[in-house]
Design a protein around this motif. Structure first.
Motif, PDB file in Angstrom:
ATOM      1  N   ALA A  13       0.955  -1.298  -0.356  1.00  0.00           N
ATOM      2  CA  ALA A  13      -0.080   0.169   0.087  1.00  0.00           C
ATOM      3  C   ALA A  13       0.760   1.004  -0.496  1.00  0.00           C
ATOM      4  CB  ALA A  13      -0.761   0.116   1.288  1.00  0.00           C
ATOM      5  N   VAL A  14       0.454   2.382  -0.016  1.00  0.00           N
ATOM      6  CA  VAL A  14       1.016   3.732  -0.651  1.00  0.00           C
ATOM      7  C   VAL A  14       1.508   4.224   0.770  1.00  0.00           C
ATOM      8  CG1 VAL A  14       0.649   6.048  -1.661  1.00  0.00           C
ATOM      9  CG2 VAL A  14      -0.004   3.967  -2.548  1.00  0.00           C
ATOM     10  N   VAL A  15       2.485   4.789   0.996  1.00  0.00           N
ATOM     11  CA  VAL A  15       3.014   5.006   2.135  1.00  0.00           C
ATOM     12  C   VAL A  15       2.951   6.762   2.105  1.00  0.00           C
ATOM     13  CG1 VAL A  15       5.016   6.182   3.514  1.00  0.00           C
ATOM     14  CG2 VAL A  15       4.255   3.760   2.547  1.00  0.00           C
ATOM     15  N   TRP A  16       3.221   7.390   0.450  1.00  0.00           N
ATOM     16  CA  TRP A  16       2.840   8.956   0.418  1.00  0.00           C
ATOM     17  C   TRP A  16       3.563   9.022  -1.348  1.00  0.00           C
ATOM     18  CZ3 TRP A  16       7.443   9.852  -1.946  1.00  0.00           C
ATOM     19  CH2 TRP A  16       8.741   9.578  -1.246  1.00  0.00           C
ATOM     20  N   GLN A  17       3.080   9.905  -1.893  1.00  0.00           N
ATOM     21  CA  GLN A  17       3.025  10.143  -3.533  1.00  0.00           C
ATOM     22  C   GLN A  17       3.266  11.445  -3.417  1.00  0.00           C
ATOM     23  OE1 GLN A  17      -0.087   8.805  -5.609  1.00  0.00           O
ATOM     24  NE2 GLN A  17       0.568   7.286  -6.635  1.00  0.00           N
ATOM     25  N   VAL A  18       4.507  11.945  -4.904  1.00  0.00           N
ATOM     26  CA  VAL A  18       4.409  13.119  -4.661  1.00  0.00           C
ATOM     27  C   VAL A  18       5.109  13.400  -5.724  1.00  0.00           C
ATOM     28  CG1 VAL A  18       7.285  13.009  -3.939  1.00  0.00           C
ATOM     29  CG2 VAL A  18       5.944  14.599  -4.159  1.00  0.00           C
ATOM     30  N   ASP A  19       4.922  13.765  -6.988  1.00  0.00           N
ATOM     31  CA  ASP A  19       4.768  15.066  -7.956  1.00  0.00           C
ATOM     32  C   ASP A  19       6.330  15.684  -8.536  1.00  0.00           C
ATOM     33  OD1 ASP A  19       0.979  14.747  -8.651  1.00  0.00           O
ATOM     34  OD2 ASP A  19       3.081  12.674  -8.894  1.00  0.00           O
ATOM     35  N   LEU A  20       7.105  15.500  -9.157  1.00  0.00           N
ATOM     36  CA  LEU A  20       8.810  16.028  -9.612  1.00  0.00           C
ATOM     37  C   LEU A  20       8.896  16.582 -10.121  1.00  0.00           C
ATOM     38  CD1 LEU A  20      10.127  13.159  -7.315  1.00  0.00           C
ATOM     39  CD2 LEU A  20       9.539  15.268  -6.018  1.00  0.00           C
ATOM     40  N   GLY A  21       9.564  17.515 -10.504  1.00  0.00           N
ATOM     41  CA  GLY A  21      10.396  18.474 -11.815  1.00  0.00           C
ATOM     42  C   GLY A  21      10.261  19.646 -10.671  1.00  0.00           C
ATOM     43  N   VAL A  22      11.300  19.490 -11.955  1.00  0.00           N
ATOM     44  CA  VAL A  22      11.246  21.417 -12.707  1.00  0.00           C
ATOM     45  C   VAL A  22      10.766  22.314 -13.562  1.00  0.00           C
ATOM     46  CG1 VAL A  22      13.362  21.790 -11.133  1.00  0.00           C
ATOM     47  CG2 VAL A  22      13.517  21.758 -13.406  1.00  0.00           C
ATOM     48  N   ASP A  23      10.738  23.753 -14.115  1.00  0.00           N
ATOM     49  CA  ASP A  23       9.855  23.623 -14.987  1.00  0.00           C
ATOM     50  C   ASP A  23      10.358  23.564 -15.709  1.00  0.00           C
ATOM     51  OD1 ASP A  23       8.401  25.949 -12.935  1.00  0.00           O
ATOM     52  OD2 ASP A  23       9.880  27.714 -13.389  1.00  0.00           O
TER      53      ASP A  23
ATOM     54  N   LEU B 265       3.834  14.977 -15.770  1.00  0.00           N
ATOM     55  CA  LEU B 265       4.591  15.540 -14.720  1.00  0.00           C
ATOM     56  C   LEU B 265       4.826  13.387 -13.617  1.00  0.00           C
ATOM     57  CD1 LEU B 265       2.355  13.383 -11.149  1.00  0.00           C
ATOM     58  CD2 LEU B 265       1.451  15.221 -12.116  1.00  0.00           C
ATOM     59  N   CYS B 266       6.475  14.029 -13.810  1.00  0.00           N
ATOM     60  CA  CYS B 266       7.429  12.830 -12.495  1.00  0.00           C
ATOM     61  C   CYS B 266       6.029  12.461 -11.075  1.00  0.00           C
ATOM     62  CB  CYS B 266       8.237  12.825 -13.169  1.00  0.00           C
ATOM     63  SG  CYS B 266       9.269  13.311 -14.527  1.00  0.00           S
ATOM     64  N   ARG B 267       6.580  11.110 -11.215  1.00  0.00           N
ATOM     65  CA  ARG B 267       5.773  10.701  -9.764  1.00  0.00           C
ATOM     66  C   ARG B 267       6.516   9.629  -9.127  1.00  0.00           C
ATOM     67  NH1 ARG B 267      -0.422   9.726  -9.829  1.00  0.00           N
ATOM     68  NH2 ARG B 267      -0.097  11.742 -10.213  1.00  0.00           N
ATOM     69  N   LEU B 268       7.093   9.849  -7.818  1.00  0.00           N
ATOM     70  CA  LEU B 268       7.524   8.578  -6.554  1.00  0.00           C
ATOM     71  C   LEU B 268       6.632   8.615  -5.849  1.00  0.00           C
ATOM     72  CD1 LEU B 268      10.535   8.051  -6.509  1.00  0.00           C
ATOM     73  CD2 LEU B 268      10.528  10.003  -4.458  1.00  0.00           C
ATOM     74  N   THR B 269       6.570   6.805  -6.001  1.00  0.00           N
ATOM     75  CA  THR B 269       5.809   6.698  -4.465  1.00  0.00           C
ATOM     76  C   THR B 269       6.357   5.555  -3.821  1.00  0.00           C
ATOM     77  OG1 THR B 269       4.294   6.886  -6.178  1.00  0.00           O
ATOM     78  CG2 THR B 269       3.438   4.895  -4.437  1.00  0.00           C
ATOM     79  N   ARG B 270       6.404   5.891  -2.770  1.00  0.00           N
ATOM     80  CA  ARG B 270       7.142   4.393  -1.882  1.00  0.00           C
ATOM     81  C   ARG B 270       5.507   4.171  -0.900  1.00  0.00           C
ATOM     82  NH1 ARG B 270       9.957   6.414   4.563  1.00  0.00           N
ATOM     83  NH2 ARG B 270      10.465   4.571   4.640  1.00  0.00           N
TER      84      ARG B 270
END
Length: 402
Positions: free
Chosen positions: A94-104, A394-399
Motif C-alpha cells: 500500500a502507498v505510504v506517500w506519493q509526490v509529483d516531482l520536477g522543475v520548470d 509530471l513525474c511521480r515518486l511513490t513509496r
C-alpha cells in the motif's frame, strides 16, 4: 535504481513543479491477510489485551491480535509478512506517500538512487524544451517525501549512484561524471572520461565508482575524490545506450547490454576489468535493452522479447550459472531491484504496474500505476518500495509498504 536513459525521450512524457506528498494508507492492497488465532493468543500472553478494543491494559495497540486499533493500518491476527498485512501492521504494497516531482519545463525522469544510510532518495533527469535537451536536474527527498533541494545543470543526468561522499551522476552530453554535496546538491567535482563519449551507467563499489561508456566501449574506475584509478577497453561492441553496470558484494562488475552482432549479453568482470564469464542470450530484444540488478546472493537479469511478446527473468549465480528463469507474458521489464530479503521488484512497462516477486519468481503483490513506470528501488531497513513513473505532464515518486 537505474532507468534506461537514452530511451526515455521517445516516451515523450513530462514532469511539473514539485508538490507536497499525498498519503494513501492501505487503500490499494491486492491480497488479503490470513490471520490465525494461535498467534494472537501468544501475543496476549505477553500483554493482557482488551478483546473489544485491540489494546493492552495500558491502552497501547497490540499488533497481531486481529483487532485494528490506534495507528495500526491493518491487523490480520498473525506476525507473517507479505500476506496482505505485514508483521508491523502495515498493508502489503500500500502507498505510504506519493509526490509529483520536477522543475520548470518539459522534463524527463531518468531514475532514482538511495543514499547509503537509506534516509534520502535522489532523483535525476533531463530538462527538455519540446524535443530539445536544455539541461538536467537532481533532486533530493527524505523518506517522508519532503523535497530537500533541487540542483539544475546544463547537461542531462542519465544515471546516479550514492556513495559515502554523496550522490554521483553521469551525463552523456558533457561526457563526464560529477559528485554532488548531499546537503544542498552543489557540485563538488567533475571528471571526464578521456577519449570516450556517452558515459551511460555508474555503480558504486564502496571506495570508488565504476562507469561504462559507449563509442568506444570503455570501463573506468574513479576514486571518490574524482581521480581516475583504472580504465580498460570493454571487449563487447555495445551499441549506443545499450549497457548497464552493477557491482557485486565481492567487487565483481556485472554488465548487461546488447552486442550489435550477437544480441543480448550478460558479463562478469573482476576488479581489474578482466572477463570472468559471459552469457549470450537469443537475439530477441529490441526495446528496451537488457537490465539487471545485483543482490547479496545472486543477480537477476531481464530480457524483453521482440514487440513486447514477453519479459524473461533470469536468476544467475555469481559464478555465471543460471539458477532459474521466469516468463512474464506480454510484458517489458523496464527496471529491476532486489531487496534485502532477495525479493525482486519489477517496473513492468506495458501494463504500467510494479510487482514484487519472491526468490522463486512467484508474485507476492502487484500494484497498478497511473503512468509509465521508469524505475524501482528498495529502501534498506524497512524494505519499503520506491517507484518512479511518468504521468502525463509530471513525474511521480511513490513509496509503498513492503
Amino acid at each position: 535504481m537505474k532507468a534506461r536513459a537514452i530511451l526515455l525521450p521517445f516516451i515523450l512524457l513530462a514532469c511539473t513543479d514539485s508538490a507536497a506528498p499525498s498519503s494513501d494508507q492501505g487503500t490499494d492492497t491486492d491480497s488479503e491477510g490470513s490471520g490465525t488465532d494461535e498467534v494472537g493468543t501468544e501475543t496476549e500472553s505477553e500483554s493482557e489485551t482488551d478483546s473489544d478494543t485491540g489494546t493492552d491494559t495500558e491502552g497501547t495497540p497490540v499488533c497481531g491480535d486481529g483487532l485494528q486499533a490506534g495507528e495500526e493500518l491493518c491487523d490480520d491476527g498473525n506476525d507473517v509478512d507479505l500476506d496482505g498485512c505485514n508483521s508491523d501492521c502495515t498493508p502489503t504494497g500500500a502507498v505510504v506517500w506519493q509526490v509529483d516531482l520536477g522543475v520548470d519545463g518539459f522534463d524527463v525522469a531518468e531514475g532514482t538512487c538511495l543514499a547509503t544510510d537509506g534516509a534520502t532518495v535522489y532523483f535525476g533527469g533531463t530538462l527538455r524544451n519540446g524535443f530539445s535537451t536544455v539541461g538536467g536536474f537532481l533532486s533530493a527527498l527524505n523518506l517522508d517525501g519532503e523535497l530537500l533541494w533541487t540542483h539544475t545543470q546544463t547537461a542531462p543526468i542519465n544515471d546516479c549512484i550514492t556513495t559515502s561522499m554523496g550522490p554521483v551522476v553521469v551525463s552523456y552530453i558533457d561526457e563526464g561524471l560529477a559528485l554532488h554535496d548531499s546537503a544542498d546538491g552543489t557540485q563538488v567535482w567533475q571528471a571526464n572520461m578521456p577519449g570516450a563519449w556517452h558515459p551511460i551507467s555508474v555503480a558504486d563499489d564502496g571506495d570508488s565508482v565504476v562507469v561504462i561508456t559507449v563509442s568506444p566501449a570503455e570501463m573506468y574506475r574513479f576514486g571518490l575524490d574524482g581521480a581516475l584509478l583504472d580504465s580498460a577497453n570493454f571487449s563487447v561492441p555495445a551499441s549506443d545506450s545499450q549497457a548497464n553496470v552493477g557491482v557485486g558484494p565481492d567487487g565483481s562488475v556485472y554488465v548487461s547490454g546488447t552486442d550489435d552482432d550477437t544480441g543480448p549479453f550478460f558479463v562478469a568482470l573482476d576488479g581489474s576489468f578482466e572477463q570472468q564469464w559471459r552469457i549470450d542470450l537469443p537475439p530477441e530484444t529490441v526495446l528496451p535493452i537488457p537490465t539487471h540488478a545485483v543482490g547479496s546472493e545472486s543477480t537477476w537479469l531481464s530480457v524483453s522479447r521482440e514487440a513486447g511478446n514477453a519479459a524473461v527473468l533470469h536468476e544467475v549465480s555469481f559464478a555465471g550459472e543460471e539458477l532459474a528463469s521466469h516468463v512474464i507474458d506480454s510484458e517489458v521489464a523496464f527496471d529491476l531491484a532486489i531487496d534485502a530479503d532477495h525479493h525482486v521488484l519489477i517496473a513492468q512497462f506495458l501494463s504500467s504496474i510494479v510487482t514484487k516477486r519472491g526468490p522463486d519468481g512467484a508474485v507476492i503483490w502487484t500494484e497498478a500505476l497511473e503512468g509509465i513506470p521508469v524505475a524501482v528501488d528498495a529502501v534498506p531497513g524497512d524494505l519499503s518500495v520506491l517507484s518512479l513513473e511518468l504521468v502525463d505532464d509530471l513525474c511521480r515518486l511513490t513509496r509503498r509498504y513492503r
